[in-house]
Design a protein around this motif. Structure first.
Motif, PDB file in Angstrom:
ATOM      1  N   LEU A  25       0.821  -1.204   0.000  1.00 33.36           N
ATOM      2  CA  LEU A  25       0.000   0.000   0.000  1.00 33.36           C
ATOM      3  C   LEU A  25       0.858   1.257   0.000  1.00 33.36           C
ATOM      4  O   LEU A  25       0.575   2.223  -0.729  1.00 33.36           O
ATOM      5  CB  LEU A  25      -0.921   0.010   1.222  1.00 33.36           C
ATOM      6  N   CYS A  36      -6.090   8.654   1.567  1.00 34.89           N
ATOM      7  CA  CYS A  36      -5.899   7.230   1.268  1.00 34.89           C
ATOM      8  C   CYS A  36      -4.594   6.729   1.870  1.00 34.89           C
ATOM      9  O   CYS A  36      -4.525   5.592   2.363  1.00 34.89           O
ATOM     10  CB  CYS A  36      -5.897   7.008  -0.243  1.00 34.89           C
ATOM     11  N   GLY A  88      -5.172   6.059   5.440  1.00 37.26           N
ATOM     12  CA  GLY A  88      -5.922   4.811   5.567  1.00 37.26           C
ATOM     13  C   GLY A  88      -5.051   3.596   5.323  1.00 37.26           C
ATOM     14  O   GLY A  88      -5.228   2.548   5.958  1.00 37.26           O
ATOM     15  N   ALA A  89      -4.071   3.748   4.419  1.00 36.25           N
ATOM     16  CA  ALA A  89      -3.138   2.647   4.147  1.00 36.25           C
ATOM     17  C   ALA A  89      -2.281   2.350   5.373  1.00 36.25           C
ATOM     18  O   ALA A  89      -2.013   1.191   5.695  1.00 36.25           O
ATOM     19  CB  ALA A  89      -2.257   3.000   2.956  1.00 36.25           C
ATOM     20  N   GLN A 142     -11.154   0.696   5.610  1.00 34.79           N
ATOM     21  CA  GLN A 142     -10.380   1.672   6.383  1.00 34.79           C
ATOM     22  C   GLN A 142      -9.975   2.863   5.519  1.00 34.79           C
ATOM     23  O   GLN A 142     -10.024   4.017   5.969  1.00 34.79           O
ATOM     24  CB  GLN A 142      -9.137   1.009   6.986  1.00 34.79           C
ATOM     25  N   ILE A 143      -9.564   2.599   4.309  1.00 36.31           N
ATOM     26  CA  ILE A 143      -9.199   3.690   3.397  1.00 36.31           C
ATOM     27  C   ILE A 143     -10.434   4.517   3.058  1.00 36.31           C
ATOM     28  O   ILE A 143     -10.391   5.762   3.037  1.00 36.31           O
ATOM     29  CB  ILE A 143      -8.535   3.141   2.125  1.00 36.31           C
ATOM     30  N   SER A 144     -11.545   3.859   2.812  1.00 40.00           N
ATOM     31  CA  SER A 144     -12.788   4.564   2.475  1.00 40.00           C
ATOM     32  C   SER A 144     -13.251   5.458   3.618  1.00 40.00           C
ATOM     33  O   SER A 144     -13.637   6.618   3.405  1.00 40.00           O
ATOM     34  CB  SER A 144     -13.881   3.546   2.129  1.00 40.00           C
ATOM     35  N   SER A 181     -11.410   6.724   5.902  1.00 38.22           N
ATOM     36  CA  SER A 181     -10.438   7.815   6.020  1.00 38.22           C
ATOM     37  C   SER A 181     -10.779   8.945   5.047  1.00 38.22           C
ATOM     38  O   SER A 181     -10.659  10.124   5.394  1.00 38.22           O
ATOM     39  CB  SER A 181      -9.018   7.294   5.745  1.00 38.22           C
TER      40      SER A 181
END
Length: 261
Positions: free
Chosen positions: A26, A115, A118-119, A193-195, A197
């Motif tokens: 990521l 993103c 979130g990564a 988690q990325i979404s 964030s």
């Protein structure tokens, strides 16, 4: 004593490697392909460690070490409500802190930094939950197959003995493919988690209502996962539902990202 199947150990090892590889992959992707800044990734790491691994975990230990906590676990709906609220509160507030106070000024110009955060957040979670768990499983498997597990059991008692025996039974009796499902779970969870964030990122920048949406989505996903596990739904079906949830959330958030960028 029965042995852990060789194929199970292979799949455990594969899952372990993937657990440690997820954050690396990521990071490289968002840094090299999307030109995100480096700092948001490590801020995501730090917030997860502080808010989830330290503060939230401490509260869980206190709660479940009490009679109230024992009763809570025995009521699947209350347990789901508690688990969903705790996860949503600590992680989404962590994102607010990260985006509102730490990642300011020069970082705000690149939306892709949401993103990247979130990564880092989801990547460390993958390493902790998948990577380290599979290391533990692999070491226990070697101990079982070497015939030395009786020595370990002889040093345990009470709840520790019960939990350890349950772990042994799981490793020996579970179908080998079960140990690959964790990969799918972590991939789907990282997408979520990325979404989330991204939602909180734009909530801090201009659309405050998006924080409420992120909180509710996080609560719903975690509470649903607890309920599905609590009613002993087949693992493959649980992962399928989680995958659908991740896809729907990602499609929704992508539209938000495009509109707000």
């Amino acid at each position: 004593m029965d042995r852990v199947p060789f194929l199970s150990m292979v799949f455990i090892a594969i899952s372990c490697v993937v657990g440690f590889a997820i954050p690396v992959i990521l990071f490289i992707y968002f840094r090299k392909k999307k030109h995100a800044d480096i700092s948001p990734f490590f801020v995501g790491f730090t917030i997860f460690m502080g808010m989830v691994m330290t503060w939230e975990a401490s509260i869980h230990r206190a709660v479940f070490g009490s009679t109230f906590g024992v009763n809570l676990k025995n009521n699947i709906m209350l347990y789901a409500l508690y688990g969903g609220l705790m996860a949503a509160a600590f992680e989404e507030i962590g994102r607010l802190i990260a985006f509102g106070f730490i990642l300011r000024k020069k970082y705000r110009d690149k939306n892709i930094n949401a993103c990247m955060y979130g990564a880092g957040h989801g990547g460390l979670e993958a390493t902790v939950i998948l990577g380290f768990t599979m290391i533990s499983n692999l070491l226990l498997s070697f101990t079982i197959n070497s015939g030395n597990i009786s020595d370990v059991l002889g040093r345990l008692s009470g709840d520790n003995l019960v939990q350890f025996e349950a772990s042994i039974k799981t490793l020996i009796m579970s179908p080998s493919y079960i140990f690959l499902l964790g990969i799918f779970e972590r991939v789907f969870t990282v997408i979520i988690q990325i979404s989330l964030s991204v939602l909180v990122w734009f909530a801090v920048k201009r659309r405050k209502f998006l924080f409420v949406i992120a909180f509710l989505l996080h609560f719903a996903v975690d509470a649903m996962s607890i309920i599905m596990a609590g009613i002993h739904m087949p693992a493959i079906l649980i992962e399928l539902i989680l995958g659908i949830e991740a896809a729907l959330i990602a499609v929704f958030v992508r539209k938000i990202y495009v509109l707000e960028s």
